[in-house]
Scaffold this motif. Structure first.
Motif, PDB file in Angstrom:
ATOM      1  N   GLU A  38      51.645 116.834  15.393  1.00  0.00           N
ATOM      2  CA  GLU A  38      50.814 115.863  14.679  1.00  0.00           C
ATOM      3  C   GLU A  38      50.395 116.337  13.297  1.00  0.00           C
ATOM      4  O   GLU A  38      49.890 115.549  12.491  1.00  0.00           O
ATOM      5  CB  GLU A  38      49.549 115.568  15.503  1.00  0.00           C
ATOM      6  CG  GLU A  38      48.663 116.780  15.710  1.00  0.00           C
ATOM      7  CD  GLU A  38      47.464 116.525  16.622  1.00  0.00           C
ATOM      8  OE1 GLU A  38      47.252 115.352  17.012  1.00  0.00           O
ATOM      9  OE2 GLU A  38      46.748 117.492  16.938  1.00  0.00           O
TER      10      GLU A  38
ATOM     11  N   ILE B 257      48.903 114.280   9.718  1.00  0.00           N
ATOM     12  CA  ILE B 257      47.493 114.464   9.385  1.00  0.00           C
ATOM     13  C   ILE B 257      47.337 115.085   8.004  1.00  0.00           C
ATOM     14  O   ILE B 257      46.525 114.629   7.186  1.00  0.00           O
ATOM     15  CB  ILE B 257      46.802 115.311  10.470  1.00  0.00           C
ATOM     16  CG1 ILE B 257      46.634 114.461  11.742  1.00  0.00           C
ATOM     17  CG2 ILE B 257      45.455 115.844   9.988  1.00  0.00           C
ATOM     18  CD1 ILE B 257      46.178 115.232  12.956  1.00  0.00           C
TER      19      ILE B 257
ATOM     20  N   ASP C  75      45.277 108.112  10.808  1.00  0.00           N
ATOM     21  CA  ASP C  75      44.495 107.037  10.188  1.00  0.00           C
ATOM     22  C   ASP C  75      43.013 107.362  10.189  1.00  0.00           C
ATOM     23  O   ASP C  75      42.313 107.132   9.183  1.00  0.00           O
ATOM     24  CB  ASP C  75      44.736 105.719  10.927  1.00  0.00           C
ATOM     25  CG  ASP C  75      46.131 105.158  10.706  1.00  0.00           C
ATOM     26  OD1 ASP C  75      46.808 105.631   9.771  1.00  0.00           O
ATOM     27  OD2 ASP C  75      46.541 104.259  11.454  1.00  0.00           O
TER      28      ASP C  75
ATOM     29  N   ASP D  85      42.016 113.210  17.038  1.00  0.00           N
ATOM     30  CA  ASP D  85      41.975 112.242  15.945  1.00  0.00           C
ATOM     31  C   ASP D  85      43.381 111.985  15.414  1.00  0.00           C
ATOM     32  O   ASP D  85      44.164 112.931  15.229  1.00  0.00           O
ATOM     33  CB  ASP D  85      41.102 112.749  14.791  1.00  0.00           C
ATOM     34  CG  ASP D  85      39.620 112.720  15.120  1.00  0.00           C
ATOM     35  OD1 ASP D  85      39.251 112.163  16.171  1.00  0.00           O
ATOM     36  OD2 ASP D  85      38.839 113.269  14.308  1.00  0.00           O
ATOM     37  N   GLY D  86      43.683 110.741  15.114  1.00  0.00           N
ATOM     38  CA  GLY D  86      44.962 110.397  14.523  1.00  0.00           C
ATOM     39  C   GLY D  86      44.905 110.447  13.007  1.00  0.00           C
ATOM     40  O   GLY D  86      43.835 110.589  12.406  1.00  0.00           O
TER      41      GLY D  86
ATOM     42  N   TYR E  92      38.084 116.246  10.897  1.00  0.00           N
ATOM     43  CA  TYR E  92      39.089 116.210  11.957  1.00  0.00           C
ATOM     44  C   TYR E  92      38.542 116.845  13.232  1.00  0.00           C
ATOM     45  O   TYR E  92      37.955 117.924  13.198  1.00  0.00           O
ATOM     46  CB  TYR E  92      40.351 116.984  11.529  1.00  0.00           C
ATOM     47  CG  TYR E  92      41.297 117.227  12.681  1.00  0.00           C
ATOM     48  CD1 TYR E  92      42.173 116.232  13.100  1.00  0.00           C
ATOM     49  CD2 TYR E  92      41.288 118.435  13.384  1.00  0.00           C
ATOM     50  CE1 TYR E  92      43.017 116.429  14.188  1.00  0.00           C
ATOM     51  CE2 TYR E  92      42.128 118.651  14.468  1.00  0.00           C
ATOM     52  CZ  TYR E  92      42.988 117.638  14.866  1.00  0.00           C
ATOM     53  OH  TYR E  92      43.814 117.836  15.941  1.00  0.00           O
TER      54      TYR E  92
END
Length: 212
Positions: A25, A29, A192, A189-190, A185
């Motif tokens: 991810e 991010i 967006d 959390d994604g 963060y």
């Protein structure tokens, strides 16, 4: 002792702390953070597979931002961060050997301190800037008292218990460098959500410091 690496002239002195971020991810991010104009990204080494994450984002964004690691506790880990493409070394403590290794590898250093003794040792050891942690415990008044005995040109940063809501309090004592963790963060959390948090932080910083 090697010569200290000078703290960069960032437009906004904000370090994004991505504690707990995963390799699958991290690129999305960090991409969101850079889109919002963050220039310094820290992947703490107590995150899952941190060296892999650093390598991924250093390859993708190393020309656009200072990518590096936090919670760097040994010279061996410091060297691994540099080998992965990291240009920023952040630690929770002052270890002259780690600062020396980072400086030899051309890395910007931000060691953690809490007292005048630790801060002055960090500067003597070649720190680029000082990370007062946890700054929330010191507060602006405590940090102001310590700043009074530091060299005027020392770059002083506040990390831990700070967010965009406290920029104005630290600005009053001449602090404009911050590390943002959970306000930016949190694991899960994604991209967006991180981007929305980053935009809010940048807008607050610009309002306080007229960086825009």
């Amino acid at each position: 002792m090697s010569e200290a690496v000078v703290w960069p002239s960032f437009k906004r002195d904000l370090v994004a702390i991505l504690r707990g971020v995963k390799p699958d991810e991290v690129e999305a991010i960090v991409g969101a953070l850079i889109e919002e104009k963050f220039e310094a990204i820290e992947v703490p080494l107590n995150s899952p597979e941190p060296f892999r994450s650093i390598e991924i984002v250093a390859r993708a964004f190393g020309e656009m931002a200072f990518i590096g690691a936090g919670t760097v506790l040994s010279t061996e880990d410091c060297a691994r961060v540099a080998d992965a493409g990291g240009k920023l070394m952040v630690s929770p403590n002052v270890d002259p050997a780690v600062i020396e290794m980072a400086s030899l590898r051309g890395m910007v250093t931000l060691p953690g301190c809490f007292t005048p003794t630790e801060a002055l040792l960090a500067l003597r050891s070649g720190a680029s800037a000082l990370k007062f942690f946890p700054a929330g415990s010191l507060g602006p008044a405590g940090l102001s008292a310590i700043k009074a005995v530091l060299p005027r040109n020392a770059v002083v940063g506040a990390v831990g218990g700070v967010s965009e809501t406290t920029f104005v309090d630290y600005a009053k004592i001449g602090v404009r460098t911050f590390g943002l963790g959970s306000s930016l963060y949190k694991p899960g959390d994604g991209a967006d959500e991180v981007q929305a948090n980053a935009r809010r932080a940048i807008e607050a910083y610009d309002k306080v410091f007229a960086a825009g």
